[in-house]
Write a protein that holds these residues in place. Sequence first.
Motif, PDB file in Angstrom:
ATOM      1  N   ASN A   1       0.820  -1.207   0.000  1.00 12.30           N
ATOM      2  CA  ASN A   1       0.000   0.000   0.000  1.00 12.30           C
ATOM      3  C   ASN A   1       0.857   1.262   0.000  1.00 12.30           C
ATOM      4  N   GLU A   2       2.059   1.162   0.580  1.00 15.87           N
ATOM      5  CA  GLU A   2       2.960   2.306   0.650  1.00 15.87           C
ATOM      6  C   GLU A   2       4.301   1.906   0.038  1.00 15.87           C
ATOM      7  N   PRO A   3       5.045   2.893  -0.502  1.00 19.38           N
ATOM      8  CA  PRO A   3       6.371   2.571  -1.055  1.00 19.38           C
ATOM      9  C   PRO A   3       7.287   2.004   0.030  1.00 19.38           C
ATOM     10  N   ARG A   4       8.153   1.110  -0.344  1.00 20.38           N
ATOM     11  CA  ARG A   4       9.141   0.572   0.596  1.00 20.38           C
ATOM     12  C   ARG A   4      10.141   1.662   0.959  1.00 20.38           C
ATOM     13  N   ARG A   5      10.452   1.811   2.232  1.00 20.77           N
ATOM     14  CA  ARG A   5      11.387   2.860   2.655  1.00 20.77           C
ATOM     15  C   ARG A   5      12.815   2.309   2.658  1.00 20.77           C
ATOM     16  N   VAL A   6      13.304   1.978   1.484  1.00 16.00           N
ATOM     17  CA  VAL A   6      14.656   1.411   1.362  1.00 16.00           C
ATOM     18  C   VAL A   6      15.719   2.450   1.692  1.00 16.00           C
ATOM     19  N   MET A   7      15.415   3.735   1.396  1.00 13.73           N
ATOM     20  CA  MET A   7      16.404   4.800   1.600  1.00 13.73           C
ATOM     21  C   MET A   7      16.864   4.869   3.052  1.00 13.73           C
ATOM     22  N   GLU A   8      15.918   4.622   3.980  1.00 10.87           N
ATOM     23  CA  GLU A   8      16.234   4.737   5.399  1.00 10.87           C
ATOM     24  C   GLU A   8      17.032   3.507   5.841  1.00 10.87           C
ATOM     25  N   GLY A   9      18.235   3.730   6.303  1.00 10.76           N
ATOM     26  CA  GLY A   9      19.065   2.636   6.767  1.00 10.76           C
ATOM     27  C   GLY A   9      19.777   1.880   5.675  1.00 10.76           C
ATOM     28  N   ASP A  10      19.817   2.421   4.474  1.00 11.59           N
ATOM     29  CA  ASP A  10      20.539   1.750   3.391  1.00 11.59           C
ATOM     30  C   ASP A  10      22.021   1.658   3.747  1.00 11.59           C
ATOM     31  N   PRO A  11      22.610   0.455   3.823  1.00  8.38           N
ATOM     32  CA  PRO A  11      23.999   0.307   4.281  1.00  8.38           C
ATOM     33  C   PRO A  11      25.027   0.952   3.350  1.00  8.38           C
ATOM     34  N   ILE A  12      24.745   0.941   2.062  1.00  7.09           N
ATOM     35  CA  ILE A  12      25.695   1.543   1.130  1.00  7.09           C
ATOM     36  C   ILE A  12      25.701   3.056   1.277  1.00  7.09           C
ATOM     37  N   LEU A  13      24.508   3.644   1.401  1.00  7.34           N
ATOM     38  CA  LEU A  13      24.443   5.091   1.645  1.00  7.34           C
ATOM     39  C   LEU A  13      25.130   5.447   2.959  1.00  7.34           C
ATOM     40  N   ASP A  14      24.912   4.639   3.981  1.00  5.53           N
ATOM     41  CA  ASP A  14      25.552   4.903   5.273  1.00  5.53           C
ATOM     42  C   ASP A  14      27.069   4.884   5.139  1.00  5.53           C
ATOM     43  N   ARG A  15      27.575   3.907   4.396  1.00 12.90           N
ATOM     44  CA  ARG A  15      29.041   3.802   4.228  1.00 12.90           C
ATOM     45  C   ARG A  15      29.582   4.993   3.436  1.00 12.90           C
ATOM     46  N   LEU A  16      28.878   5.371   2.380  1.00  5.19           N
ATOM     47  CA  LEU A  16      29.325   6.508   1.577  1.00  5.19           C
ATOM     48  C   LEU A  16      29.328   7.796   2.405  1.00  5.19           C
ATOM     49  N   ARG A  17      28.269   8.001   3.177  1.00  7.50           N
ATOM     50  CA  ARG A  17      28.196   9.216   3.986  1.00  7.50           C
ATOM     51  C   ARG A  17      29.253   9.231   5.078  1.00  7.50           C
ATOM     52  N   THR A  18      29.553   8.057   5.637  1.00  9.60           N
ATOM     53  CA  THR A  18      30.618   7.971   6.650  1.00  9.60           C
ATOM     54  C   THR A  18      31.965   8.331   6.040  1.00  9.60           C
ATOM     55  N   ARG A  19      32.225   7.827   4.849  1.00  4.17           N
ATOM     56  CA  ARG A  19      33.511   8.127   4.193  1.00  4.17           C
ATOM     57  C   ARG A  19      33.586   9.602   3.802  1.00  4.17           C
ATOM     58  N   LYS A  20      32.465  10.166   3.376  1.00  6.78           N
ATOM     59  CA  LYS A  20      32.464  11.591   3.050  1.00  6.78           C
ATOM     60  C   LYS A  20      32.806  12.419   4.297  1.00  6.78           C
ATOM     61  N   GLU A  21      32.230  12.031   5.430  1.00  4.23           N
ATOM     62  CA  GLU A  21      32.520  12.753   6.672  1.00  4.23           C
ATOM     63  C   GLU A  21      34.002  12.649   7.035  1.00  4.23           C
ATOM     64  N   ARG A  22      34.604  11.461   6.794  1.00  2.00           N
ATOM     65  CA  ARG A  22      36.027  11.278   7.091  1.00  2.00           C
ATOM     66  C   ARG A  22      36.890  12.193   6.217  1.00  2.00           C
TER      67      ARG A  22
END
Length: 322
Positions: free
Chosen positions: A180-201
């Motif tokens: 009924n609703e779109p899947r919220r894949v964006m939230e908690g996506d491990p690849i996005l988390d890793r990319l954002r962590t590396r960007k912060e570094r």
Amino acid sequence: MRKFVFFGGKGGVGKTTMSSAYALKCAREGLRTLVVSTDPAHSTSDVFDQQFDDDPRAVEGEENLYGMEVDPDTEVERHLMETKRAMGDQVSPAMVNEIDRQIEMAHQTPGAYEAALMDRFIEVMRSAEEFDRVVFDTSPTGGTLRLLSLPELLEGWIDRLVYKREKSIDLYEKAAIGNNEPRRVMEGDPILDRLRTRKERFEFAGKTLREDAAFFLVVNPDELSIRETRRAVEDLEEYGLTIRGLAVNRLTPEPEPHEEGRGARFLRDRVETERERLRELRETFDYPVVAEVVTRVSEVKGDFLAEVADELDIDVAVEPRT
């Protein structure tokens, strides 16, 4: 002086001598000091007559002074294994072997060495709270400049990867059916988390190098060394990094006035040529000459290292943060 101090320059000009002498100077002024070698030659162990490894180790006989040597090949291998583990968790078992092959190929490309070494630089800088001063003895100029250019380059590269990943997830969510609703894949996506962590570094690295690091270039009084130093200055300025001075090493000792003969004549001619090089450095560079170190008769260690430390006209006191 800023907390992180880098000594760079052409291969063989005496970066290890200068960085070790400055670290000794800081330690004897009461600063808890770490000298870090990233040069594969690892001459820091030779200077202090003791073996260092990847963890800070107290220098024997010197209070407040610690040393460590980063092995670039080990860092590349560690970087490779961490990347394999991270990617292996995100793909199906059938894809693991292909992913491993692609990652190994990527680590053979230009820049992989510097990327792995930059990760270790960041770890050292982020975990340096216990030290008042961290002195880096870097690899020869070309490799160091490629390394220092990485934070800005990789920040932009990661931004593009994040954008593509977010776009991919957005399209996937819009295409999802049966809910009924779109899947919220964006939230908690491990690849996005890793990319954002590396960007912060890398953002941390770029900010630290620009705001809390000082660079000194070691130069010998010869034309080739001065030319490379001039190119290095231009590159460091382009990256927005702070150059504090030039340390001139391996000056020829002048013979006594009464000395004659072929050897004495050669030395006087050599000294005169080097004086011209010193004038060139003072008149054509915008940065001060902070040391004029005469060649010693044997390896610079022990008392000789302390003598060189006394000859460095470089501030020791920690610069207050603004």
